[in-house]
Scaffold this active site. Structure first.
Site, short mmCIF file in Angstrom:
data_model
loop_
_atom_site.label_atom_id
_atom_site.label_comp_id
_atom_site.label_asym_id
_atom_site.label_seq_id
_atom_site.Cartn_x
_atom_site.Cartn_y
_atom_site.Cartn_z
N GLU A 37 0.87 -1.16 0.00
CA GLU A 37 0.00 0.00 0.00
C GLU A 37 0.92 1.23 0.00
O GLU A 37 1.82 1.32 0.84
CB GLU A 37 -0.87 -0.01 1.27
CG GLU A 37 -1.84 1.13 1.28
CD GLU A 37 -2.76 1.12 2.50
OE1 GLU A 37 -2.73 0.17 3.30
OE2 GLU A 37 -3.51 2.11 2.63
N ARG A 263 5.28 -13.00 9.70
CA ARG A 263 5.92 -11.70 9.48
C ARG A 263 7.34 -11.72 10.04
O ARG A 263 7.62 -12.41 11.01
CB ARG A 263 5.17 -10.61 10.25
CG ARG A 263 3.86 -10.21 9.71
CD ARG A 263 3.21 -9.19 10.63
NE ARG A 263 3.58 -7.83 10.27
CZ ARG A 263 2.94 -7.13 9.33
NH1 ARG A 263 1.92 -7.68 8.68
NH2 ARG A 263 3.30 -5.91 9.05
N LYS A 273 4.34 0.51 9.41
CA LYS A 273 4.44 1.79 8.70
C LYS A 273 3.84 2.91 9.52
O LYS A 273 4.31 4.04 9.48
CB LYS A 273 3.75 1.69 7.34
CG LYS A 273 4.67 1.10 6.28
CD LYS A 273 4.03 1.14 4.92
CE LYS A 273 3.02 0.04 4.79
NZ LYS A 273 2.43 -0.08 3.46
#
Ligand code: ATP
Ligand code: MG
Length: 554
Positions: A37, A263, A273
């Site tokens: 994104e 992850r 982020k």
């Protein structure tokens, strides 16, 4: 540390793909994608996903798409998109043909939403956010059907068309999939698939005032691109039934397989982020590419070679188990890579002047030193030697026992790549600070041991007149706890001393001539990189990449 890119690490995803190929699934084709994104810069966690997606595609002669998942217009920007493209290329990967965007599919996504409505599988809801939370139920209690759930298909179609046409204010209506409010999986309790939001989009401008939700968008984008294996992180495991439900209920043929992996979490760093954005916007660091940041652009500016990050990602491996990786492992790959490729040079970070009294006043000798002691092919460099030199303050003591293998008053030491010197006097200022050492040199000791005695210590140095003043930035960990993300406010874990600015360092001429982003080993100090933006031969600026030894566990 023997893993290389040529030997892909065995992992469960490769096994699934090998089986699929053996069974002729997808015609033996492998197509992956990396779907960031554009709402921030990529971080070290993304490197793991990039290496996996691009690596798998490469290994199986497939390709990997870059797709911007741009369905949240308010948070996204072109600056972020550009930085992501640059970081992927820097890491050493190439996406397949043109860049894709979820927004390329807005029209098609709208069409598939209409299909769901027509099939009686989606409805326009008008519960407000609070009511919707109430109706959703909890992990232990089932939800309740919305009173609008049984709207007629024609009415749903009409309302959805008018949502798109901009007839209603933001948030007045949403489109929801009609699945099962009593599902134990909350993602399946009539999830929202479209919302009204008047926000300017970086690519579609003001064309749309309704935007599709991630879960609806992602699976359809994957299918439209013919993705075979949609690899994502574990938090999407509970979303997989929705991924499959959407694709099972629309007219698209392609049905990619979603596979989840854990992850990457790195001790002492942040891989979110949102939190990284806070560090930047609240000025805890100097921007996204501050060398202390766990962003790829920060690591690049810190001097981490891209190859070391790839090797690290391979070593970390792919599994279903979440765990925290030690920062020391990443640094070891950085050191291993730099040890092989980095030219050597001498830099004195805390200069102490040394006058060599028996060396002629205006003589400057160009000594020859190897660029890399283990690799003759890299050639030699010229290191100027003169009567006045600098050594590091930490390399001298007036008195010391034999363990201190550096310069001591009335003793000898070897100057690296040069002569043996003997110190006979320390000069101090009124406050008692050492300002200068008076020494003599033995001119018979260039490249050979003195006769009849042993000199154990070796220290680095630079010529006072021929060296160049440099700024050197030395870094410590940015957080002082291993898991800052677990703190109530991660900002309280920031190490206030993570940056030490050394403004009066001196470097030998070969270091001053560095090109931006060139990495060196400052002998006896560590690895340093010429700053990508601020370094120039006249005013050298170096960032510390990593020390010579692991200090994380000390
Ligand atoms: P963040 O929490 O930092 O915003 P994200 O998952 O929302 O991360 P995206 O831009 O959506 O960020 O991520 C793109 C891809 O990178 C996704 O497929 C995501 O699963 C993967 N990814 C993100 N963070 C990690 C991580 N720490 N380890 C491995 N893969 C990750
Ligand atoms: Mg995301």
């Amino acid at each position: 540390m023997s893993t290389t890119e040529n030997e892909p690490a065995a992992n469960f995803i490769r096994h699934i793909i090998l089986d699929d190929i053996a069974n002729g699934k997808n015609g033996g084709k492998v197509q992956t994608r990396f779907p960031p994104e554009p709402n921030g810069y990529l971080h070290v966690g993304h490197a793991k996903s990039i290496c996996l997606n691009f690596g798998i595609a490469k290994e199986f002669n497939g390709s990997c798409n870059l797709r911007f998942d741009d369905t949240n217009p308010e948070k996204e920007s072109d600056e972020y998109a550009k930085s992501i493209e640059q970081d992927i290329k820097w890491l050493g990967f190439e996406w397949h043909k043109e860049i894709h965007h979820a927004s390329d599919y807005f029209e098609q996504l709208y069409g598939y939403a209409v299909e769901l409505i027509e099939a009686g599988l989606a409805f326009v809801d008008e519960l407000n956010a609070e009511q919707m939370r109430e109706y959703r139920g909890t992990l232990t209690e089932p939800g309740k059907n919305s009173p609008y759930r049984d709207r007629a298909i024609a009415e749903n179609l009409d309302l959805f068309t008018r949502m798109r046409a901009g007839e209603f204010p933001d948030s007045k209506y949403v489109l929801r999939a009609k699945i099962d409010m009593s599902s134990p999986n909350i993602n399946m309790r009539d999830p929202i698939i479209y919302r009204i939001k008047r926000a300017h989009h970086i690519r579609t401008g003001d064309k749309w005032c309704i935007y599709p939700m991630y879960d609806f968008t992602h699976c359809i984008s994957d299918a439209l691109e013919g993705i075979t294996h949609s690899l994502c992180t574990l938090e999407f495991e509970d979303h997989r039934p929705l991924y499959d439900w959407v694709l099972d209920n629309i007219s698209l043929e392609c049905h990619p397989q979603q596979i989840e992996f854990s992850r990457l979490a790195l001790a002492y760093t942040i891989t979110s982020k949102r939190k990284l954005t806070t560090l930047v916007s609240e000025k805890f660091v100097d921007g996204w590419d501050d060398p202390r940041m766990s962003t790829l652009s920060g690591m690049r500016r810190r001097g981490y070679p891209a190859a070391s990050l790839r090797h690290f990602c391979t070593a970390v491996g792919i599994s279903k188990k979440n765990h925290v990786t030690d920062m020391g492992l990443l640094e070891q790959y950085v050191r291993d890579e730099l040890n092989v490729i980095a030219p050597r040079g001498m830099a004195v970070l805390r200069p102490l002047k040394v006058v060599i009294e028996n060396y002629p006043e205006d003589k400057i000798e160009q000594l020859e030193a190897p660029i890399h002691p283990q690799n003759e092919a890299m050639g030699t460099r010229k290191v100027p030697f003169s009567r006045e030199i600098y050594i590091d303050q930490e390399d001298f003591m007036e008195e010391a026992n034999n363990k201190f293998k550096r310069l001591v008053l009335d003793k000898e030491v070897r100057l690296r790549n040069a002569y043996v010197i003997h110190c006979h006097q320390v000069i101090k200022d009124e406050q008692g600070n050492m300002t200068e050492l008076r020494c003599t040199y033995d001119n018979q000791t260039l490249g050979k041991n003195p006769e009849g005695r042993k000199v154990k210590g070796v220290i680095h140095w630079v010529s006072a007149s021929e060296s160049v003043a440099a700024e050197v930035r030395v870094y410590d960990r940015l957080f002082n706890t291993p898991n800052p993300a677990a703190a109530e406010d991660f900002r309280t874990c920031i190490n206030p001393n993570s940056l030490s600015l050394i403004s009066s360092a001196r470097v030998e001429p070969s270091l001053a001539e560095a090109k931006p982003e060139q990495c060196f080993q400052f002998e006896r100090e560590g690895y340093f990189v010429a700053d990508r933006y601020q370094h120039s031969p006249e005013k050298p600026v170096f960032n510390m990449t990593v020390g010579l030894r692991d200090t994380w566990n000390s």
